[in-house]
Enzyme design. Structure first.
Site, PDB file in Angstrom:
ATOM      1  N   TYR A  39       0.851  -1.195   0.000  1.00  0.00           N
ATOM      2  CA  TYR A  39       0.000   0.000   0.000  1.00  0.00           C
ATOM      3  C   TYR A  39       0.891   1.250   0.000  1.00  0.00           C
ATOM      4  O   TYR A  39       0.871   2.059   0.923  1.00  0.00           O
ATOM      5  CB  TYR A  39      -0.973  -0.008   1.189  1.00  0.00           C
ATOM      6  CG  TYR A  39      -2.272   0.669   0.821  1.00  0.00           C
ATOM      7  CD1 TYR A  39      -3.153   0.072  -0.082  1.00  0.00           C
ATOM      8  CD2 TYR A  39      -2.612   1.918   1.327  1.00  0.00           C
ATOM      9  CE1 TYR A  39      -4.320   0.697  -0.458  1.00  0.00           C
ATOM     10  CE2 TYR A  39      -3.788   2.544   0.959  1.00  0.00           C
ATOM     11  CZ  TYR A  39      -4.640   1.921   0.065  1.00  0.00           C
ATOM     12  OH  TYR A  39      -5.811   2.544  -0.306  1.00  0.00           O
ATOM     13  N   HIS A  90       7.605   4.858   1.128  1.00  0.00           N
ATOM     14  CA  HIS A  90       8.124   3.624   0.511  1.00  0.00           C
ATOM     15  C   HIS A  90       8.908   3.959  -0.759  1.00  0.00           C
ATOM     16  O   HIS A  90       9.954   3.370  -1.034  1.00  0.00           O
ATOM     17  CB  HIS A  90       6.976   2.688   0.120  1.00  0.00           C
ATOM     18  CG  HIS A  90       6.144   2.187   1.262  1.00  0.00           C
ATOM     19  ND1 HIS A  90       4.864   2.605   1.485  1.00  0.00           N
ATOM     20  CD2 HIS A  90       6.417   1.283   2.245  1.00  0.00           C
ATOM     21  CE1 HIS A  90       4.368   1.976   2.535  1.00  0.00           C
ATOM     22  NE2 HIS A  90       5.288   1.172   3.021  1.00  0.00           N
TER      23      HIS A  90
END
Ligand code: AMP
Length: 282
Positions: A32, A37
């Site tokens: 997700y 990230h």
């Protein structure tokens, strides 16, 4: 980008790269993806010959009442993002591929796992250490990248790597934030509009603490009191899990700020449990 599902396929591929003298950076994630990230992937891409991203919502780090079943997932979007960042190999195992029915071996750094988030999540860091060490072995990584947002996690993993002589270099990247200061998290999707409006006050409280220390305050109890008072006014929907000041390496609790210290917190807002931290230096 290749997508592989089994540890043995990933290990075979990565062992081949290593046998050619090539380096491998691993970015472990639960998916997700957000810009935090993406920053880890972009940084990992610059470090090594190969970038391996693992996407695995690891069941052993969730307590029985936690959000394992509801953890947000979007594999199609995540794969596209990993590919965009030059990922060579995306590892997406199923729980049954990672844990045999009679899995019995656990890795834990008990002193550091029982403080801060470990108080309300007693099995969490045992699950994290175990899965991350497995991922290090599966990917044969020379390097791995983690986020400062999960400071306790990276401190525990640094200790694990040192204590067990794991041949890997760990890198920590600064927390990526929304424009209003809220630390990006896959769990921010749980916030209602009212909760989302109050959430940036968490980091504002940490920045306030940094200012207070810079203007001379050294007492942790007095510092905590000032932040908690501010939060009580500005985050009425929030329920405090903890606010602590600890040594950034050992995570031992501090009463006085003498050199480098870490202020870390967890605040529950509705269904979300938000964590954040800041380094305080004097
Ligand atoms: P997760 O998918 O939440 O398990 O996180 C995977 C990695 O991304 C961990 O190393 C986290 O510390 C890191 N991470 C999560 N949120 C952020 C953020 N806002 N900024 C930088 N890194 C992050």
């Amino acid at each position: 980008m290749e997508i592989l599902k089994t540890p043995s396929d990933v290990q075979a591929k990565c062992q081949k790269w290593r046998s050619l003298g090539e380096t491998i950076c691993l970015v472990p994630t639960m998916g997700y993806y957000h810009a935090g990230h993406e920053d880890l992937m972009a940084y990992g891409r610059t470090l090594c010959d190969h970038l391996v991203v693992s996407l695995f919502v690891n069941p052993t780090q969730f307590g029985p009442t936690e959000d394992l079943a509801n953890y947000p997932r979007d594999h199609a979007r995540d794969s596209a993002i990993a590919e965009k960042h030059g990922c060579d190999l995306l590892f997406m195992p199923e729980p049954k591929d990672m844990y045999c029915d009679d899995h019995a071996t656990w890795v834990e750094v008990p002193t550091m796992s029982k403080v801060l988030c470990g108080v309300s999540r007693p099995i969490h860091f045992r699950g994290v250490c175990t899965v991350v060490l497995k991922l290090f072995h599966i990917s044969c990584a020379t390097d791995a990248v983690f986020g400062q947002k999960d400071w306790q996690q990276q401190a525990i993993l640094q200790r694990m790597v040192r204590d067990l002589n794991v041949p890997i270099h760990l890198h920590t990247r600064p927390t990526v934030r929304e424009a209003d200061g809220l630390a990006l998290s896959s769990r921010n999707v749980y916030l209602s509009p009212e909760e989302r409006a109050q959430a940036p006050k968490i980091y504002e409280g940490l920045l306030f603490a940094k200012d207070v220390v810079q203007s001379g305050e050294r007492s942790v109890p007095r510092l905590r009191e000032r932040v908690l008072k501010k939060w009580a006014q500005e985050i009425p929907l929030g329920r405090l899990d903890y606010l602590a000041v600890v040594d950034p390496v050992s995570l031992e609790s501090l009463e006085t700020i003498e050199d480098r210290a870490l202020m870390a917190c967890a605040v529950r807002l509705g269904k979300a449990r938000l964590i954040d931290n800041i380094l305080l230096s004097c």
